[in-house]
Scaffold this active site. Structure first.
Site, short mmCIF file in Angstrom:
data_model
loop_
_atom_site.label_atom_id
_atom_site.label_comp_id
_atom_site.label_asym_id
_atom_site.label_seq_id
_atom_site.Cartn_x
_atom_site.Cartn_y
_atom_site.Cartn_z
N GLN A 28 41.96 3.99 -49.48
CA GLN A 28 41.90 3.30 -50.75
C GLN A 28 43.14 3.52 -51.61
O GLN A 28 43.40 2.76 -52.54
CB GLN A 28 40.67 3.76 -51.55
CG GLN A 28 39.33 3.43 -50.90
CD GLN A 28 38.17 4.02 -51.69
OE1 GLN A 28 38.35 4.72 -52.66
NE2 GLN A 28 36.97 3.74 -51.23
N TYR A 55 38.84 11.28 -41.22
CA TYR A 55 39.17 10.48 -42.41
C TYR A 55 40.36 9.58 -42.10
O TYR A 55 41.44 10.04 -41.72
CB TYR A 55 39.50 11.38 -43.61
CG TYR A 55 38.36 12.26 -44.08
CD1 TYR A 55 37.04 12.04 -43.68
CD2 TYR A 55 38.59 13.32 -44.94
CE1 TYR A 55 36.00 12.84 -44.12
CE2 TYR A 55 37.55 14.13 -45.40
CZ TYR A 55 36.26 13.89 -44.98
OH TYR A 55 35.25 14.69 -45.42
N SER A 153 28.86 21.57 -41.80
CA SER A 153 28.61 20.52 -42.79
C SER A 153 27.36 19.75 -42.41
O SER A 153 27.23 19.28 -41.27
CB SER A 153 29.81 19.56 -42.87
OG SER A 153 29.56 18.50 -43.78
N GLN A 178 28.88 22.69 -45.96
CA GLN A 178 29.37 21.61 -46.81
C GLN A 178 28.37 20.45 -46.81
O GLN A 178 28.40 19.58 -45.96
CB GLN A 178 30.74 21.11 -46.34
CG GLN A 178 31.34 20.11 -47.32
CD GLN A 178 32.74 19.65 -46.97
OE1 GLN A 178 33.01 18.46 -46.90
NE2 GLN A 178 33.64 20.59 -46.73
N ALA A 210 27.87 11.86 -57.23
CA ALA A 210 27.09 10.81 -56.54
C ALA A 210 27.91 9.54 -56.36
O ALA A 210 27.50 8.45 -56.75
CB ALA A 210 25.79 10.52 -57.30
N GLU A 296 40.90 15.23 -65.73
CA GLU A 296 39.62 15.19 -66.44
C GLU A 296 38.57 16.06 -65.74
O GLU A 296 37.87 16.84 -66.39
CB GLU A 296 39.12 13.74 -66.53
CG GLU A 296 39.82 12.94 -67.62
CD GLU A 296 39.67 13.57 -68.99
OE1 GLU A 296 38.53 13.81 -69.43
OE2 GLU A 296 40.70 13.86 -69.62
N ASN A 297 38.45 15.93 -64.43
CA ASN A 297 37.45 16.71 -63.70
C ASN A 297 37.71 18.21 -63.79
O ASN A 297 36.78 19.02 -63.75
CB ASN A 297 37.39 16.28 -62.23
CG ASN A 297 36.67 14.97 -62.04
OD1 ASN A 297 35.81 14.61 -62.81
ND2 ASN A 297 37.03 14.24 -60.98
#
Length: 338
Positions: A28, A55, A153, A178, A210, A296-297
């Protein structure tokens, strides 16, 4: 600056916010933008980075390796994973067989441009490979110096206990799990977390917001905002679809805004801070398509949510929360993917 926590029953410290590149790097997000996001992560003190060979069909590891090249390796904690199909996706290009693990770690190290990873994770449980074979292969990876620690995971509590017992016999450290975990998805609380605590593992959780739903930007009865994951045709829209079709859930999420306001947090920061209140959570994985999101996070690190507000969060979300521990199995492949 981002705070550190110990990972499992080990001496390894990782940043409680870990930067992940699932669905972003080589997919992306353009490489230049990916580099800006990683730089932002380093700027706020994040030194832990999570990726996987699957990925973008190995390309995400390559992008991350290129960006981190030149950083002091001893000051980073680099995690990757093995299980899902990669490359041309032949019959042995998947799963947790000895063959696939040994070939995959070598490929990951080449793409990440490093001699070792700090944490090598079984990306799912392989129902078609004996667990003894898998854990013995992981032990050899550790003894060869290609990984320092082992993690899993989306394994069930029972699978974690069995894996931890074998790891102990093999004298290697299985220290992390994970799973998906958020205010809306709490399936690990009844079985995975207790098994992890007993076995010396802690959680590095993915999707704490989410897939963006807990930011509050998806409004009931309205189309997804342009440029959001809900409009992404490269995989993002598919991942978030189960939430976006539920107006009652989206309405409940909007009730979290006053709670975030009381803490002077954004809703995304509230969501990340919420998962970090669980004492068995070592880190929350945050992804980003813009550096501003990282900055921000990062403000969620070190936040303590009072018990009274934790109760109000539960009341606001009500039965929109998924708690069934059986969902770990239901959402995992029952046969080795091809």
């Amino acid at each position: 600056m981002t705070e550190y926590r110990y990972l499992g029953n080990s001496g390894l410290k990782i940043t409680e916010l870990t930067y992940g590149n699932w669905l972003t790097h080589a997919s992306q997000v353009a490489n230049e933008q990916a580099a800006a996001c990683v730089k932002a992560a380093l700027d706020v003190g994040i030194t832990s980075f999570d990726t996987a060979d699957t990925y973008a069909n190995t390309a995400a590891e390559t992008v991350l390796g290129d960006i981190l090249k030149g950083e002091r390796r001893e000051g980073l904690e680099v995690f990757t994973k093995v299980y899902w199909p990669t490359g041309p996706k032949g019959p042995n290009d998947t799963g947790l067989s000895r063959k696939h693990i040994m070939e995959s770690i070598n490929g990951s190290l080449t793409r990440l441009q490093t001699d070792y990873v700090d944490l090598y994770q079984a990306h799912r449980y392989d129902t078609e490979t004996p667990l003894e074979e898998t854990m013995t292969a992981f032990a050899d990876v550790v003894r060869q110096g290609k990984a320092l620690y082992i993690g899993v995971s989306e394994w069930t509590g029972e699978q974690i206990r069995a894996g931890a017992a074998l790891a102990k016999e093999l004298n290697i450290q299985l220290i992390s799990s994970q799973p998906q975990y958020s205010m809306l998805w709490r399936v690990i609380e009844d079985e995975v977390v207790p098994a992890s605590e007993e076995s010396g593992l802690s959680q590095i959780v993915w999707s704490p917001v989410a897939q963006g739903v807990l930011t509050g930007k998806y409004k009931p009865g309205q189309p997804a905002p342009e440029g959001s994951r809900g409009t992404d045709d490269k995989g993002g829209k598919d991942m978030i679809s189960r939430f976006l079709g539920n107006d009652e859930l989206l309405t409940r999420v909007q009730k979290l805004q006053p709670i975030a306001d009381e803490l002077d947090l954004s809703m995304a920061q509230l969501a990340v801070a919420w998962v970090l209140q669980n004492s068995n959570v070592a880190a929350a994985i945050i992804g980003a398509s813009r550096p501003e999101q990282v900055y921000e996070n990062a403000k969620a690190s070190g936040v303590t949510i009072p018990d009274e507000l934790m109760t109000r969060i539960d009341d606001a979300l009500g039965d929109a929360v998924v708690r069934d521990p059986g969902m770990t199995v239901k959402t995992s492949p029952q046969t080795r993917p091809v």
